[in-house]
Design an enzyme around this catalytic site. Structure first.
Site, short mmCIF file in Angstrom:
data_model
loop_
_atom_site.label_atom_id
_atom_site.label_comp_id
_atom_site.label_asym_id
_atom_site.label_seq_id
_atom_site.Cartn_x
_atom_site.Cartn_y
_atom_site.Cartn_z
N ASP A 128 0.87 -1.18 0.00
CA ASP A 128 0.00 0.00 0.00
C ASP A 128 0.90 1.22 0.00
OD1 ASP A 128 -2.38 -1.46 0.07
OD2 ASP A 128 -2.48 -1.44 2.26
N ASP A 169 -6.98 -1.43 -4.60
CA ASP A 169 -8.04 -1.03 -3.66
C ASP A 169 -8.97 0.01 -4.31
OD1 ASP A 169 -6.82 -2.66 -1.77
OD2 ASP A 169 -5.71 -1.00 -0.85
#
Length: 179
Positions: free
Chosen positions: A125, A141
């Site tokens: 991330d 995401d």
């Protein structure tokens, strides 16, 4: 068995190409994040609003269910199987074009994060919306979140219940009996 038309094959090929491109884009951004952000200070894009910040996430959204690799891979595979099943049955009507795109986006996001978990045991991330202290996320995401939100809007306001009769096992049984 129902005859598969050239148009249906073209739709499915477009779905596959879009899927590959979206997964490749997600993986490319994660490679860049590892190369440029790992072990470095966050990189502000818009001061106090949006920044790039490296994180190895072993959980799901918001860090929930840490270290559940097998569970996440199983869920991703299940999601992709369902998406392939639905895309194979979707009628060749223009009103389902958005459904194709959004399902491919969900599948691409699920696959992108599954690849990370399979290879490294965590998801990379790197996008941090600092203004509201939103959990750090990635491109996959974004695919899943945006497409799920838009699917919800379509299901609530655009599609009608009978627009999904093609998914009914009863409907398929009647179709086979009719032939």
């Amino acid at each position: 068995m129902k005859h598969i038309t050239r148009k249906k094959i073209a739709f499915l090929i477009a779905d596959i190409v879009a899927f590959i491109v979206l997964v490749a884009l997600d993986q490319f951004t994660k490679v860049l994040a590892v190369e440029k952000l790992k072990d470095k200070a966050s990189f502000p894009l818009i001061r106090n609003v949006l920044e790039l910040q490296y994180l190895e996430n072993k959980g799901a959204a918001f860090g929930m269910l840490q270290n559940q690799k097998a569970f996440f891979i199983l869920i991703a595979i299940l999601i992709m199987v369902i998406i392939v099943y639905v895309l194979a049955l979707v009628p060749e009507d223009k009103k389902y074009n958005a459904l194709h795109v959004l399902l491919v986006m969900v599948g691409s996001g699920a696959c992108g994060n599954m690849i990370d978990r399979f290879r490294t045991n965590y998801v990379v991330d790197f996008i941090y919306f600092k203004l509201i202290n939103f959990p750090i996320f990635n491109v996959a995401d974004i695919y899943v979140t945006v497409s799920t939100f838009l699917l919800l809007i379509l299901f609530l306001f655009y599609y009608k219940e009978n627009d999904f009769a093609f998914l009914s096992f009863k409907q398929q049984k009647k179709f086979r009996e009719f032939k």
